[in-house]
Design a protein around this motif. Structure first.
Motif, PDB file in Angstrom:
ATOM      1  N   VAL A 269     -30.070   1.228  57.255  1.00 32.97           N
ATOM      2  CA  VAL A 269     -30.511   0.175  56.337  1.00 32.97           C
ATOM      3  C   VAL A 269     -30.193   0.622  54.914  1.00 32.97           C
ATOM      4  O   VAL A 269     -30.515   1.737  54.520  1.00 32.97           O
ATOM      5  CB  VAL A 269     -32.032  -0.071  56.467  1.00 32.97           C
ATOM      6  N   ALA A 270     -29.531  -0.259  54.154  1.00 27.70           N
ATOM      7  CA  ALA A 270     -29.381  -0.033  52.716  1.00 27.70           C
ATOM      8  C   ALA A 270     -30.402  -0.948  52.061  1.00 27.70           C
ATOM      9  O   ALA A 270     -30.153  -2.138  51.898  1.00 27.70           O
ATOM     10  CB  ALA A 270     -27.968  -0.367  52.273  1.00 27.70           C
ATOM     11  N   PRO A 271     -31.583  -0.411  51.734  1.00 23.90           N
ATOM     12  CA  PRO A 271     -32.671  -1.289  51.294  1.00 23.90           C
ATOM     13  C   PRO A 271     -32.464  -1.823  49.879  1.00 23.90           C
ATOM     14  O   PRO A 271     -31.597  -1.358  49.145  1.00 23.90           O
ATOM     15  CB  PRO A 271     -33.901  -0.374  51.350  1.00 23.90           C
ATOM     16  N   GLN A 272     -33.306  -2.811  49.571  1.00 25.29           N
ATOM     17  CA  GLN A 272     -33.258  -3.418  48.243  1.00 25.29           C
ATOM     18  C   GLN A 272     -33.615  -2.414  47.156  1.00 25.29           C
ATOM     19  O   GLN A 272     -33.059  -2.409  46.079  1.00 25.29           O
ATOM     20  CB  GLN A 272     -34.313  -4.531  48.217  1.00 25.29           C
ATOM     21  N   GLU A 273     -34.619  -1.555  47.460  1.00 30.71           N
ATOM     22  CA  GLU A 273     -35.082  -0.575  46.469  1.00 30.71           C
ATOM     23  C   GLU A 273     -34.077   0.567  46.365  1.00 30.71           C
ATOM     24  O   GLU A 273     -33.271   0.768  47.269  1.00 30.71           O
ATOM     25  CB  GLU A 273     -36.440   0.025  46.887  1.00 30.71           C
ATOM     26  N   TYR A 274     -34.169   1.295  45.257  1.00 30.14           N
ATOM     27  CA  TYR A 274     -33.365   2.518  45.128  1.00 30.14           C
ATOM     28  C   TYR A 274     -34.068   3.603  45.937  1.00 30.14           C
ATOM     29  O   TYR A 274     -34.866   4.372  45.413  1.00 30.14           O
ATOM     30  CB  TYR A 274     -33.260   2.955  43.671  1.00 30.14           C
ATOM     31  N   ALA A 275     -33.784   3.628  47.235  1.00 33.95           N
ATOM     32  CA  ALA A 275     -34.537   4.515  48.130  1.00 33.95           C
ATOM     33  C   ALA A 275     -33.931   5.913  48.150  1.00 33.95           C
ATOM     34  O   ALA A 275     -33.309   6.325  49.120  1.00 33.95           O
ATOM     35  CB  ALA A 275     -34.586   3.912  49.524  1.00 33.95           C
TER      36      ALA A 275
ATOM     37  N   LEU B 284     -28.457   7.598  36.591  1.00 38.01           N
ATOM     38  CA  LEU B 284     -27.346   6.724  36.972  1.00 38.01           C
ATOM     39  C   LEU B 284     -27.608   5.299  36.491  1.00 38.01           C
ATOM     40  O   LEU B 284     -28.758   4.877  36.368  1.00 38.01           O
ATOM     41  CB  LEU B 284     -27.189   6.714  38.498  1.00 38.01           C
ATOM     42  N   SER B 285     -26.524   4.548  36.265  1.00 36.56           N
ATOM     43  CA  SER B 285     -26.670   3.133  35.912  1.00 36.56           C
ATOM     44  C   SER B 285     -27.087   2.362  37.179  1.00 36.56           C
ATOM     45  O   SER B 285     -27.017   2.900  38.294  1.00 36.56           O
ATOM     46  CB  SER B 285     -25.341   2.594  35.407  1.00 36.56           C
ATOM     47  N   GLY B 286     -27.462   1.075  36.980  1.00 38.64           N
ATOM     48  CA  GLY B 286     -27.888   0.263  38.121  1.00 38.64           C
ATOM     49  C   GLY B 286     -26.824   0.186  39.209  1.00 38.64           C
ATOM     50  O   GLY B 286     -27.111   0.321  40.398  1.00 38.64           O
TER      51      GLY B 286
ATOM     52  N   GLU C  19     -29.922  -7.394  50.176  1.00 42.41           N
ATOM     53  CA  GLU C  19     -29.634  -7.783  48.790  1.00 42.41           C
ATOM     54  C   GLU C  19     -29.095  -6.600  47.982  1.00 42.41           C
ATOM     55  O   GLU C  19     -29.712  -6.163  47.011  1.00 42.41           O
ATOM     56  CB  GLU C  19     -30.884  -8.374  48.142  1.00 42.41           C
ATOM     57  N   PRO C  20     -27.942  -6.095  48.350  1.00 42.42           N
ATOM     58  CA  PRO C  20     -27.457  -4.850  47.726  1.00 42.42           C
ATOM     59  C   PRO C  20     -26.857  -5.023  46.337  1.00 42.42           C
ATOM     60  O   PRO C  20     -26.524  -4.027  45.700  1.00 42.42           O
ATOM     61  CB  PRO C  20     -26.378  -4.379  48.709  1.00 42.42           C
ATOM     62  N   THR C  21     -26.730  -6.260  45.863  1.00 47.08           N
ATOM     63  CA  THR C  21     -26.068  -6.436  44.561  1.00 47.08           C
ATOM     64  C   THR C  21     -27.023  -6.935  43.486  1.00 47.08           C
ATOM     65  O   THR C  21     -26.577  -7.319  42.404  1.00 47.08           O
ATOM     66  CB  THR C  21     -24.896  -7.436  44.682  1.00 47.08           C
ATOM     67  N   VAL C  22     -28.330  -6.895  43.775  1.00 49.28           N
ATOM     68  CA  VAL C  22     -29.295  -7.372  42.780  1.00 49.28           C
ATOM     69  C   VAL C  22     -29.245  -6.460  41.552  1.00 49.28           C
ATOM     70  O   VAL C  22     -29.338  -5.246  41.667  1.00 49.28           O
ATOM     71  CB  VAL C  22     -30.725  -7.387  43.375  1.00 49.28           C
ATOM     72  N   GLY C  23     -29.084  -7.068  40.397  1.00 48.35           N
ATOM     73  CA  GLY C  23     -29.166  -6.319  39.142  1.00 48.35           C
ATOM     74  C   GLY C  23     -27.979  -5.426  38.833  1.00 48.35           C
ATOM     75  O   GLY C  23     -28.134  -4.451  38.095  1.00 48.35           O
ATOM     76  N   VAL C  24     -26.806  -5.720  39.393  1.00 48.92           N
ATOM     77  CA  VAL C  24     -25.654  -4.868  39.060  1.00 48.92           C
ATOM     78  C   VAL C  24     -24.614  -5.671  38.273  1.00 48.92           C
ATOM     79  O   VAL C  24     -24.588  -6.900  38.329  1.00 48.92           O
ATOM     80  CB  VAL C  24     -25.000  -4.243  40.320  1.00 48.92           C
ATOM     81  N   ASP C  25     -23.753  -4.957  37.576  1.00 51.40           N
ATOM     82  CA  ASP C  25     -22.714  -5.626  36.772  1.00 51.40           C
ATOM     83  C   ASP C  25     -21.625  -6.178  37.707  1.00 51.40           C
ATOM     84  O   ASP C  25     -21.515  -5.759  38.865  1.00 51.40           O
ATOM     85  CB  ASP C  25     -22.118  -4.624  35.773  1.00 51.40           C
ATOM     86  N   PRO C  26     -20.809  -7.142  37.214  1.00 56.30           N
ATOM     87  CA  PRO C  26     -19.813  -7.788  38.087  1.00 56.30           C
ATOM     88  C   PRO C  26     -18.850  -6.803  38.742  1.00 56.30           C
ATOM     89  O   PRO C  26     -18.470  -6.975  39.902  1.00 56.30           O
ATOM     90  CB  PRO C  26     -19.068  -8.727  37.133  1.00 56.30           C
TER      91      PRO C  26
END
Lengths: 389, 307
Positions: free
Chosen positions: B80-86, B135-137, B160-167
């Motif tokens: 699982v690649a979770p939503q949080e920075y786990a 690290l950056s988002g 939701e692996p792309t929430v809050g990241v740059d394009p």
């Protein structure tokens, strides 16, 4: 394989801890500061300095016994201050610790054979004067007056003057058994704040678990098949080491730092090292067990930052860390007997002051270990509940 | 690879089920897009697959074997690649990978190889010794991905692996997901961004209220709008236009749009002519194209979800 995972997670725990200045400060520096401050502040509580307390004398009697009384009291307690215009006000302000007033009939009453009547000496003390100092002053006054009266009567009926020969204090011998160690403030404070400091791991572990729950690492490890038991062990075992370092550090502060700061030094001469290690191990299991249980129950950083410290302070107050159990009323002493901090403290005092053997501190060590085991079981149940959604 | 049938789950003290008869299949080499508003049941579904929730009803099979057995034997087959920075912010990227590699039961040479491969796949080599907190988002998302890929899982769940990241980071992550699938991994990808599903998914599922509302290939789902004509008409009331076109198909009003699902054998030209002969001046129209967002909004009733 689980052992390999456990070692990796323990290694991670140490790396995280060593990089967390706040956690290191609260775990190691705070208890040391407590020991230094409390030991210096309470330095004289176990040997109150009766000499050197500021006092004033008002002698209303012109007789020879009054003169002799003043001479001997000054020899005992040092020179008096001059009597202020408003003596009671000076006492209330703390400018004087006590006043002794010798009444005009002092010499006549002390040398008369009939039963003395009326108060001849008055002791009036500062409201903040410690009760032990007040009682010591009262006792010294009574003893001195007794001596003077005995001398006066002997002189009157036998004609033999034995001025100074009725030294009543020579008839009494007092001794406090301590196996050569005097119960100094350091000897009392190091065990007390050592116990308190070891329970500081509660806050550190609670904050750690809240953070790892929030950032999803606990769930991630579960997803990878790392069992709750291994996760809890990986948190608990490093903090047993933290407790061991805390204990060594605080004992070292007592032994080496306190004398440099002008305090008394802690002495471990003659103690039973097996007892010390057994008790510290049991205390550590209790502290870490409780920390893990509480951490598994707590959900937010706000809870971790309030519940942990409050519980620690309450346990310390009840357990005799802040107020010695011996001076508590009977009911409070009974309650204190149920506090894990009190088991730890009583056990440590027995080891350090009475050189107790492992068998003698077994009741305290067993209670602490049993408490720790129950807390660990609760932690596993609560941790499983926490990590399931 | 993954087959779920009739999966149901109700949380204690909840009056309605979080999952109610979910059925889906994820195949190796394919990306299954999972769409649903808040409260649809996506997180509950992922928690089941991650082994964090017990199965109350239904079945989850991995290659025909119940999930619980698969997880007991080899928990790292599903990642699982979770939503949080786990991961651990105080540790460096490499230290994090070492810790999670050990937790993934990778040892010795294999561990070092997999760490190197994960760093290379997510292009994090340059940051290997940087503390994760710094690290950056976008880089944090890549570290999350690198950790998930350490044990070479057969099925990866992206929440939701792309929430809050740059394009740029977003494009990188989408490419990485596509590459993973191309290399034979089964991927389940949840997101709120419809265009991401359109860009990478081979198959999509739309969920709401714990049920699967639509399940099909992207072509099938987007083709649902084949007979649908959307018009924007400003000089007449929408109700009047709908009444004029009612004989040609089912009509409804969606905001400024008049939507007509044309009856069989009715061509769009017939409908346009009918509208114009009734006096309508058509300002905009589209026909035969249904993007995922339209379908999603139509299926989930457009209402706000605050749970």
């Amino acid at each position: 394989m689980q052992m390999q995972i456990l070692i990796a997670l323990i290694r991670k725990e140490f790396m995280v801890l060593l990089r967390d200045v706040h956690a290191l400060t609260s775990l190691f520096l705070m208890p040391v500061i407590f020991i230094v401050i409390m030991s210096l502040a309470l330095k004289d509580i176990y040997s109150p300095p009766v000499r050197g307390q500021s006092y004033a004398l008002e002698v209303r009697d012109k007789g020879p016994l009054a003169d002799e009384f003043v001479r001997r009291w000054v020899a005992l307690r040092g020179a008096p201050q001059s009597m202020p215009a408003a003596p009671q006000e000076a006492l209330r302000r703390g400018a004087l610790r006590y006043i002794v007033i010798v009444e005009p009939t002092f010499s006549a009453v002390l040398s008369a054979p009939n039963t003395p009547s009326g108060v001849q000496v008055r002791l009036i003390a500062d409201p903040a004067l410690e009760i032990s100092l007040f009682r010591a002053t009262e006792a010294q006054l009574s003893a001195l007056i007794g001596e003077l009266r005995a001398e006066a009567l002997q002189d009157r009926f036998t004609g033999i003057s034995t001025k100074g020969g009725q030294a009543i204090h020579l008839l009494v011998s007092t001794e406090r058994l301590s196996l050569g160690i005097h119960p100094t403030a350091v000897q009392q404070n190091v065990p007390a704040w050592l116990v308190f400091g070891m329970f500081f791991v509660v806050n550190a572990i609670a904050n750690l678990l809240v953070q790892e729950n929030d950032n999803g690492t606990l769930s991630r490890l579960l997803t990878l098949g790392v069992s709750p038991g291994v996760q809890l062990l990986s948190k608990g075992l490093p903090y047993l080491v933290v407790n061991a370092v805390q204990a060594a550090l605080m004992l070292a502060v007592g032994i080496w730092l306190m004398p440099l700061l002008g305090g008394d030094g802690l002495s471990l001469a003659g103690i039973h090292w097996g007892s010390l290690i057994l008790l510290l191990a049991a205390l550590s299991i209790a502290a870490v067990g409780m920390a893990l249980a509480l951490a598994s129950l707590i959900r937010t950083h706000a809870q971790a930052s309030t519940i942990g410290p409050i519980l620690n302070v309450l346990m310390a107050a009840l357990g005799g860390v802040m107020v010695p159990r011996s001076i508590m009323p009977a009911t409070m002493q009974t309650i204190a007997g149920y506090s894990p901090m009190n088991w730890g403290l009583e056990g440590l005092l027995a080891v350090l002051l009475r050189h107790a053997t492992p068998v003698e501190i077994l009741p305290q060590a067993a209670c602490l270990a049993a408490f720790g085991a129950v807390m660990l079981m609760a932690a596993v149940v609560l941790f499983k509940r926490r990590t399931s959604l | 690879m993954l087959h779920i049938s009739d999966l149901g789950y109700q949380y204690p003290h909840s009056s309605k089920p979080a999952l109610d008869g979910i059925a889906l299949t994820a195949r190796r080499g394919q990306v299954l897009g999972l769409l649903g508003p808040n409260g649809a049941g996506k997180t509950t579904l992922i928690s089941h697959l991650a082994g964090l929730l017990p199965i109350q009803r239904g079945q989850i099979l991995i290659d025909g074997v119940p999930l619980a057995q698969v997880r007991a034997a080899s928990p790292t087959r599903i990642a699982v690649a979770p939503q949080e920075y786990a991961f651990y912010p105080a540790l460096s990227v490499r230290e994090n990978l070492q810790c999670f590699a050990a937790a993934s039961r990778l040892g010795g040479k294999v561990r070092q190889e997999r760490i190197a491969q994960s760093l290379a796949f997510t292009q994090l080599e340059r940051f290997a010794n940087t503390r994760a907190a710094r690290l950056s988002g976008g880089l944090k998302r890549r570290l999350n991905l690198a950790i998930a890929l350490l044990p070479s899982p057969e099925l990866v769940l992206f929440d939701e692996p792309t929430v809050g990241v740059d394009p740029q980071s977003r494009a990188f992550i989408l490419d990485a997901v596509k590459t993973l699938a191309r290399e034979g991994t089964a991927v389940i990808y949840t997101t709120h961004y419809m265009e991401e599903i359109e860009a990478i998914a081979d198959h999509a599922i739309i969920m709401d209220h714990g049920k699967v509302l639509r399940d099909g290939t992207l072509t099938d789902l987007l083709g649902e709008g084949a007979a649908r004509l959307r018009l924007v008409i400003k000089n007449m009331s929408p109700e009047t236009v709908c009444a004029q076109l009612a004989a040609l198909g089912a009509t409804r009003i969606e905001g400024e749009y008049i939507v007509v699902t044309l009856n069989e054998n009715i061509s769009p030209a017939t409908a346009i002519a009918a509208a114009e002969s009734a006096g309508a001046r058509i300002e905009q129209l589209d026909y035969g194209h249904y993007n995922l967002e339209h379908l999603f909004m139509a299926l989930t009733q457009r209402s706000l979800r605050d749970e």
